[in-house]
Write an enzyme that holds these catalytic residues in place. Structure first.
Site, PDB file in Angstrom:
ATOM      1  CG  ASP A 450      -0.174  -0.090   2.537  1.00 17.34           C
ATOM      2  OD1 ASP A 450       0.873  -0.757   2.577  1.00 17.34           O
ATOM      3  OD2 ASP A 450      -0.640   0.482   3.533  1.00 17.34           O
ATOM      4  NE  ARG A 454       0.545   4.091   6.664  1.00 17.76           N
ATOM      5  CZ  ARG A 454      -0.391   4.698   5.949  1.00 17.76           C
ATOM      6  NH1 ARG A 454      -0.279   5.975   5.671  1.00 17.76           N
ATOM      7  NH2 ARG A 454      -1.424   4.030   5.485  1.00 17.76           N
ATOM      8  CG  ASP A 455       4.072   2.218  11.778  1.00 20.35           C
ATOM      9  OD1 ASP A 455       3.357   2.867  10.981  1.00 20.35           O
ATOM     10  OD2 ASP A 455       3.893   2.215  13.010  1.00 20.35           O
ATOM     11  CD  GLU A 456      -0.758   0.416   6.531  1.00 23.71           C
ATOM     12  OE1 GLU A 456      -1.792  -0.036   6.064  1.00 23.71           O
ATOM     13  OE2 GLU A 456      -0.640   1.593   6.938  1.00 23.71           O
ATOM     14  CG  ASP A 463      -4.510  -0.567  -1.282  1.00 18.39           C
ATOM     15  OD1 ASP A 463      -5.415  -1.035  -0.578  1.00 18.39           O
ATOM     16  OD2 ASP A 463      -3.838   0.423  -0.945  1.00 18.39           O
ATOM     17  CD1 TRP A 520      -8.547  -4.236   1.206  1.00 19.28           C
ATOM     18  CD2 TRP A 520     -10.512  -3.289   0.747  1.00 19.28           C
ATOM     19  NE1 TRP A 520      -8.373  -2.865   1.263  1.00 19.28           N
ATOM     20  CE2 TRP A 520      -9.559  -2.262   0.999  1.00 19.28           C
ATOM     21  CE3 TRP A 520     -11.816  -2.906   0.441  1.00 19.28           C
ATOM     22  CZ2 TRP A 520      -9.898  -0.906   0.934  1.00 19.28           C
ATOM     23  CZ3 TRP A 520     -12.142  -1.558   0.387  1.00 19.28           C
ATOM     24  CH2 TRP A 520     -11.190  -0.578   0.620  1.00 19.28           C
ATOM     25  CD  GLU A 732      -3.083   6.360   3.269  1.00 18.77           C
ATOM     26  OE1 GLU A 732      -3.582   5.342   3.793  1.00 18.77           O
ATOM     27  OE2 GLU A 732      -2.161   7.014   3.822  1.00 18.77           O
ATOM     28  CG  HIS A 753      -1.352   4.762  -0.444  1.00 17.84           C
ATOM     29  ND1 HIS A 753      -0.466   4.895   0.594  1.00 17.84           N
ATOM     30  CD2 HIS A 753      -2.290   3.872  -0.031  1.00 17.84           C
ATOM     31  CE1 HIS A 753      -0.869   4.129   1.606  1.00 17.84           C
ATOM     32  NE2 HIS A 753      -1.959   3.488   1.241  1.00 17.84           N
TER      33      HIS A 753
END
Length: 856
Positions: A450, A454-456, A463, A520, A732, A753
């Site tokens: 995605d 960042r912490d992802e 997506d 999703w 995003e 994103h």
């Protein structure tokens, strides 16, 4: 000639790899072909095969065995030519290790005790071994628990990064095959590897992350097989005879960054001539089911580009702020010289706020790398086992003045072949398209993520579901996505639920336990279909069909006899610009309208897939189910006035694009959609679900002018607003950076994103004018629809059959277009106001003024 979806044939993981070839210019249509496979002097020919197929054709003769090589070539027959063509140049394919019994290697890593809850210092492992006669060939089959970078005799093996990538490790761990013949010498040799935690045991995920998701060990799995020139072989495999020692990398994490102490680095550590050291101790061996080791189906992550600074600014307190002019994914390479112990710290961010790095959007991804100098002279360094998403870097502790030549940003992503291009007369639209490309590059890092900063950085299913049509045009991503979809199937729950992201990691409280969600979960049905349409791979469709079927069957049970999916947790039109920053699912479109629309759409595509696979029973069953859901959708969500219960652009776009409305309803919906867009001055009002559909919905209902107004709007929120704000990737949120210059206060504010960049598919098909009308672009429609004051456009796509291109420009008398049809394909060209004409392979010039079908 190519094999499966691989860029080369070394280490292929199937015994009977499918073959694809492209035809020389002027060939036209292939009528028949003949394949020849030379297997160590044993030649097998198929004889003439009367088949026009060129893409993913069956392997000739008996399957390959492990390690076996074959040189394959093809010749073809064409109409009106009695003799076959010349043979193609032979291409070599070599099987990897195809069975568990082929593996002798076991995982080996540090033998010392470690605290599994702490950041652990990565190890290096190595082994000396002799080779006592002249060499013929050598192969290294290598993987790891964690990440690795292999060396032989002080020379790096391969150029891939973050290997072996991220799969559902308990079920599938990739290994890669390397030709290392020229790394070896007769006499004493040394093989070794750097190790790191990576996704396997590093801290990863939300809210501080989770350590040791897959295990606590960090280990190399390597098998070097050397064949002497007399035909005898020797195997050097990871086992208890290897040694381990801490390396100069003190800490390494995908989120955190990396610290390297050059004082601890011996550049000869992996050579026979190294200095003896007591710190090398026996390894600890582990276990790995060799049946889970699989060959890759796509290319690895590599450095694909280097970018220099566009501006270096020194702050009053001695820091250096570096702007690379492009938001990218990768890391810095620096060359520095200073006293021993000097610490140089590199911090990264996508944007600036008040002249400083804006790190709040990174959350707990600290994105900080540190080099400690040895004091022995200039030292060139970049981190090995981390990546950052950034445009700006802050460098602290630099000894002296930093010059632009001393720092370079190195761009990393899965090294897919570029296949799609677009440009037009509007430079803002060109920058938008370039932003889409950069966001795809930054987020196709072994899996489709995605965001990269960042912490992802997770493989969100929704997506890629909306972006897959764009991705499949821009890059040859089918091998990578096929692998990832295999993991989606492995992570699918027994009841058919498809996770929000794959691979699955802890995500409490919102994402764990896993719940089924529309758009999703529909990746299971829609993305395999998209890839089949773009790349012509029916076996891919067949492989993922059971996953798709389990998903639709689940939604059928959840909806029940009403055929309305109107219960449970849903994300709806995620990140609708009307949703508050703290609740991105709170859009203006009924989330159950979204869910039911996707239920109908997936059931319809499952029926199409069944038809393609020859399963007529399933095709009839799921087509009937799609009809039932469509009827239920109309009854529930379409009012007698023709409006929808959610009077929103996304609702109308779904109804139109998914074919859920009667002809009269469709006409009314198109008019209302256009009315809503115009009433809001053509600012965007859709989120992840509606955005990929809205321009097509307007175009297909006679409102092309409104679609162009939407595309070309520059006020917030809009696609071009981000461009006017200096964006070099897709954001995003439509307002990740607000008009007043402040950051969006939401906890999710990424500047890279790709989801909202799905509009590029409309650019390729409608503005550019190229649409695939048969799988793999075997049949093509050239149908440009100019508007918005754009006076020319050009798009090109490397199809499995070769280059398809279309460029058009407005002239004083109408419109002139230049088309290229790949060999072996056929096309229909339909210029504005003109009747369709049929085109065969070759180049053509078309003109609305009356000159049509002229060869260039």
């Amino acid at each position: 000639m190519s094999f499966e979806h691989l860029p080369h044939g070394l280490g292929v993981g199937v015994a009977a790899p499918r073959l694809t070839w492209t035809l020389p210019p002027g060939t036209g249509q292939q009528q028949a072909y003949e394949l020849e496979a030379d297997r160590s002097g044993a030649v097998h020919r198929t004889g003439r095969v009367d088949d026009a197929g060129q893409v993913l054709m069956p392997w000739p003769g008996a399957p390959l065995t492990s390690r076996e090589r074959a040189a394959v070539r093809v010749r073809v027959w064409t109409p009106d030519v009695g003799e076959p063509s010349a043979w193609s140049e032979p291409r070599v394919v070599e099987a990897g290790l195809l069975g568990p019994a082929d593996w002798q290697a076991v995982p080996v890593g540090a033998g010392w005790e470690e605290d599994p809850q702490a950041r652990r210092r990565p190890a290096r492992v190595r082994k000396d071994f002799p080779l006592d006669r002249p060499l013929g060939r050598a192969r290294l089959y290598v993987s790891a628990h964690g990440l690795y970078e292999a060396e032989i005799n002080g020379r790096r093996v391969g150029d891939e990064e973050l290997a072996p990538g991220w799969t559902v490790y308990p079920h599938r761990l990739r290994y890669r095959t390397h030709d290392v013949t020229d790394h070896l010498v007769e006499g004493t040799n040394t093989i070794g590897a750097w190790l790191a935690d990576g996704w396997y045991r590093g801290k990863y995920g939300f809210d501080g992350g989770t350590r040791n998701i897959y295990g606590t060990d960090q280990a190399l799995i390597a098998q070097l097989e050397v064949t002497y020139d007399d035909g005898t072989t020797v195997v050097v495999a990871t086992d208890g005879t290897w040694s381990a020692a801490p390396g100069p990398v003190l800490t390494s994490g995908l989120y955190e960054g990396e610290t390297f102490d050059a004082r601890l680095h011996d550049p000869d550590w992996c050579t026979p001539s190294r200095t003896a050291s007591e710190e090398w101790t026996p390894v600890r061996t582990g276990r790995r089911d060799p049946g889970t080791l699989v060959a890759p189906t796509g290319p690895p992550v590599r450095c694909t580009e280097e970018i220099g600074p566009v501006l270096v600014t020194r702050t009053g307190d001695g820091r250096h702020l570096v702007d690379f002019g492009q938001n990218l994914v990768g890391r810095l390479r620096i060359t520095a010289d200073g006293p021993a112990g000097t610490a140089i710290t590199l911090r990264h961010a996508e944007v600036l706020q008040d002249g400083e790095l804006a790190t709040r959007p990174l959350r707990e991804a600290y994105a900080t790398d540190t080099l400690i100098l040895s004091g022995t002279g200039p030292f060139t360094w970049e981190p090995r086992f981390t990546l950052h998403g950034f445009r700006y870097a802050e460098i602290t502790g630099w000894p002296g003045e930093l010059t632009p030549e001393e720092v370079t940003a190195r761009v990393h992503h899965t090294d897919m072949r570029r296949t799609g291009w677009f440009e037009c007369s509007d430079e803002l639209v060109n920058r938008l398209h370039e932003n889409v490309v950069w966001s795809m590059r930054g987020n196709f890092v072994d899996i489709p993520t995605d965001c990269p900063q960042r912490d992802e950085r997770l493989g969100w299913t929704g997506d890629i579901q909306v972006f897959a049509p764009t991705a499949g045009y821009l890059y040859d991503c089918v091998g990578m996505l096929d692998s990832w979809l295999t993991d989606v199937g492995l992570e699918q729950l027994p009841d058919g639920t498809v996770p929000w992201y794959v691979p699955v990691i802890p995500g409490e409280p919102m994402w764990t336990p896993i719940q089924p969600g529309a758009a999703w979960g529909d990746v299971a049905t829609l993305t395999p279909w998209t890839l089949h349409q773009r790349f012509g791979d029916v076996d891919l469709l067949r492989h993922h069909y059971p996953m798709a079927k389990r998903w639709v069957d689940l939604v059928e049970r959840l909806a029940g006899p009403s055929r309305l999916w109107d219960t449970g947790f849903q994300l709806g039109d995620w990140l609708d610009p009307a949703a508050p920053p703290e609740d991105p699912a709170a859009g203006i479109t009924d989330r159950y309208l979204v869910a039911t629309a996707y239920f109908a759409h997936s059931a319809r595509h499952l029926a199409l897939s069944a038809t393609e696979l020859g399963d007529h029973t399933d095709a009839e069953r799921y087509a009937a189910l799609a009809d039932e859901v469509t009827d239920a959708f109309r009854r529930k969500y379409v009012l007698s006035s023709g409006r929808m219960t959610s009077d929103s652009p996304t609702a109308y776009a779904l109804g139109i694009a998914f074919g859920l409305l009667t002809p009269q309803q469709r006409h009314s919906a198109g008019d209302r959609l256009a009315e809503l867009v115009v009433a809001d001055d053509a600012r965007i009002a859709t989120g992840f679900v509606g955005t990929p559909l809205i321009c097509d919905a307007l175009t297909d209902t006679g409102h092309l002018d409104v679609a162009y107004r939407l595309l070309l709007q520059t006020e917030c929120p809009s696609w071009l607003y981000t461009v006017t704000q200096g964006a070099t990737t897709i954001w995003e949120r439509w307002d990740s950076l607000r008009p007043d210059g402040t950051l969006n206060p939401g906890g999710m504010t990424s500047f890279n994103h790709y989801a909202l960049g799905a509009v590029a598919d409309w650019l390729h098909r409608v503005v550019g004018g190229i649409t695939a009308t048969a799988p793999g672009y075997r049949e093509i429609a050239f149908r440009p629809q100019p508007g918005g004051g754009i006076t020319w456009a050009s798009t090109r796509h490397e199809t499995p059959y070769g280059t398809a291109s279309l460029s058009w420009e407005e002239t004083a008398t109408g419109l002139t277009a230049r088309c290229t049809v790949p060999e072996g394909c056929r096309a229909i060209a339909e210029l504005p106001g003109c009747a369709p004409i049929t085109l065969h392979a070759g180049e053509h010039v078309l003109d609305t003024a009356g000159i049509t079908g002229t060869a260039a």
